[in-house]
Scaffold this motif. Structure first.
Motif, PDB file in Angstrom:
ATOM      1  N   CYS A  37       9.524  37.791 -14.743  1.00 37.03           N
ATOM      2  CA  CYS A  37       9.758  36.348 -14.635  1.00 37.03           C
ATOM      3  C   CYS A  37       9.938  35.876 -13.196  1.00 37.03           C
ATOM      4  O   CYS A  37      10.178  34.688 -12.971  1.00 37.03           O
ATOM      5  CB  CYS A  37      11.015  35.979 -15.433  1.00 37.03           C
ATOM      6  N   TYR A  38       9.840  36.767 -12.245  1.00 39.01           N
ATOM      7  CA  TYR A  38      10.173  36.437 -10.870  1.00 39.01           C
ATOM      8  C   TYR A  38       9.312  35.308 -10.313  1.00 39.01           C
ATOM      9  O   TYR A  38       9.834  34.378  -9.700  1.00 39.01           O
ATOM     10  CB  TYR A  38      10.062  37.672  -9.976  1.00 39.01           C
ATOM     11  N   ASP A  39       7.996  35.382 -10.512  1.00 38.23           N
ATOM     12  CA  ASP A  39       7.112  34.342  -9.964  1.00 38.23           C
ATOM     13  C   ASP A  39       7.428  32.972 -10.558  1.00 38.23           C
ATOM     14  O   ASP A  39       7.405  31.963  -9.846  1.00 38.23           O
ATOM     15  CB  ASP A  39       5.639  34.698 -10.199  1.00 38.23           C
TER      16      ASP A  39
ATOM     17  N   ARG B  48      10.697  31.927  -8.906  1.00 36.29           N
ATOM     18  CA  ARG B  48      10.566  31.753  -7.451  1.00 36.29           C
ATOM     19  C   ARG B  48      10.003  30.379  -7.100  1.00 36.29           C
ATOM     20  O   ARG B  48      10.330  29.828  -6.060  1.00 36.29           O
ATOM     21  CB  ARG B  48       9.681  32.860  -6.890  1.00 36.29           C
TER      22      ARG B  48
ATOM     23  N   ILE C 128      13.489  40.840 -14.905  1.00 34.63           N
ATOM     24  CA  ILE C 128      13.496  39.958 -13.734  1.00 34.63           C
ATOM     25  C   ILE C 128      12.135  39.959 -13.050  1.00 34.63           C
ATOM     26  O   ILE C 128      11.641  38.908 -12.646  1.00 34.63           O
ATOM     27  CB  ILE C 128      14.615  40.380 -12.756  1.00 34.63           C
ATOM     28  N   SER C 129      11.510  41.112 -12.921  1.00 37.39           N
ATOM     29  CA  SER C 129      10.197  41.190 -12.271  1.00 37.39           C
ATOM     30  C   SER C 129       9.140  40.407 -13.029  1.00 37.39           C
ATOM     31  O   SER C 129       8.284  39.768 -12.422  1.00 37.39           O
ATOM     32  CB  SER C 129       9.697  42.623 -12.165  1.00 37.39           C
TER      33      SER C 129
ATOM     34  N   LEU D 232      18.104  31.934  -3.965  1.00 35.56           N
ATOM     35  CA  LEU D 232      17.660  33.208  -3.407  1.00 35.56           C
ATOM     36  C   LEU D 232      17.789  33.226  -1.888  1.00 35.56           C
ATOM     37  O   LEU D 232      18.201  34.234  -1.303  1.00 35.56           O
ATOM     38  CB  LEU D 232      16.218  33.507  -3.831  1.00 35.56           C
TER      39      LEU D 232
END
Length: 188
Positions: free
Chosen positions: A101-103, A106, A98-99, A115
């Motif tokens: 791919c987070y940007d 987001r 998840i981290s 979110l």
């Protein structure tokens, strides 16, 4: 001496339990009961309840603590390490994915809206929890719980006293009251 098969089984079962149980540590207890107590008969239900009490009162996640204790009971100290690693690895892998791919997620308007909705939902759950706990405290007949909540709120948010200081203060006050009440009870 336990075989490598036992080591792999212990890692695999804790990895499986951690990967497919959602909802916190209390969801893990029935899974460990089913596998360790009912299927493999590695320890008794009484031992499981004892381990669950220790896992709950120890610092850290209940699910990981209980996995470590079950591993220790099954395979000693090595079992504790293997079970702990198996219990933590799925969360680590999911958060790493998840981290990474987070940007990218987001920046997507739909994901961003989801979110934001989740933030609102979590805030609402926290407010409900605080309200329910406060109502339960104020229903008690003891006077100390009625004082703790407003005084702690005032000290933390108005006077900006650190939470750890307040926690230690209330622990000392509660311990002092318990000692005094125990002393009065023993003289009667």
């Amino acid at each position: 001496m336990h075989s490598w098969k036992t080591v792999f089984w212990l890692f695999g079962v804790n990895f499986y339990i951690s990967m497919f149980t959602f909802g916190g540590g209390y969801i893990v207890i029935p899974m460990i009961r089913k596998i360790f107590v009912q299927q493999k008969q590695l320890f008794t239900e009484a031992e499981l309840l004892e381990m669950a009490a220790i896992a709950q009162s120890s610092p850290g996640a209940i699910a990981v603590n209980l996995s470590v204790l079950a591993g220790r009971r099954t395979f000693g100290i090595a079992g504790a390490w293997i079970s702990g690693f198996g219990a933590v690895l799925p969360s680590f892998l999911i958060l790493a994915l998840i981290s990474s791919c987070y940007d990218a997620f987001r920046t997507q308007p739909l994901i961003n809206a989801c979110l934001k909705g989740m933030e609102a939902g979590v805030a609402a759950l926290i407010v409900q929890l605080v309200a329910d706990m406060s109502a339960a405290i104020f229903r008690q007949k003891q006077k100390l719980p009625h004082v703790i909540l407003p005084v702690t709120f005032l000290c933390a948010f108005v006077l900006e006293i650190p939470a750890m200081t307040l926690l230690l203060f209330w622990c000392c006050v509660s311990l002092g009251i318990s000692v005094i009440q125990h002393g009065k009870g023993s003289r009667v």
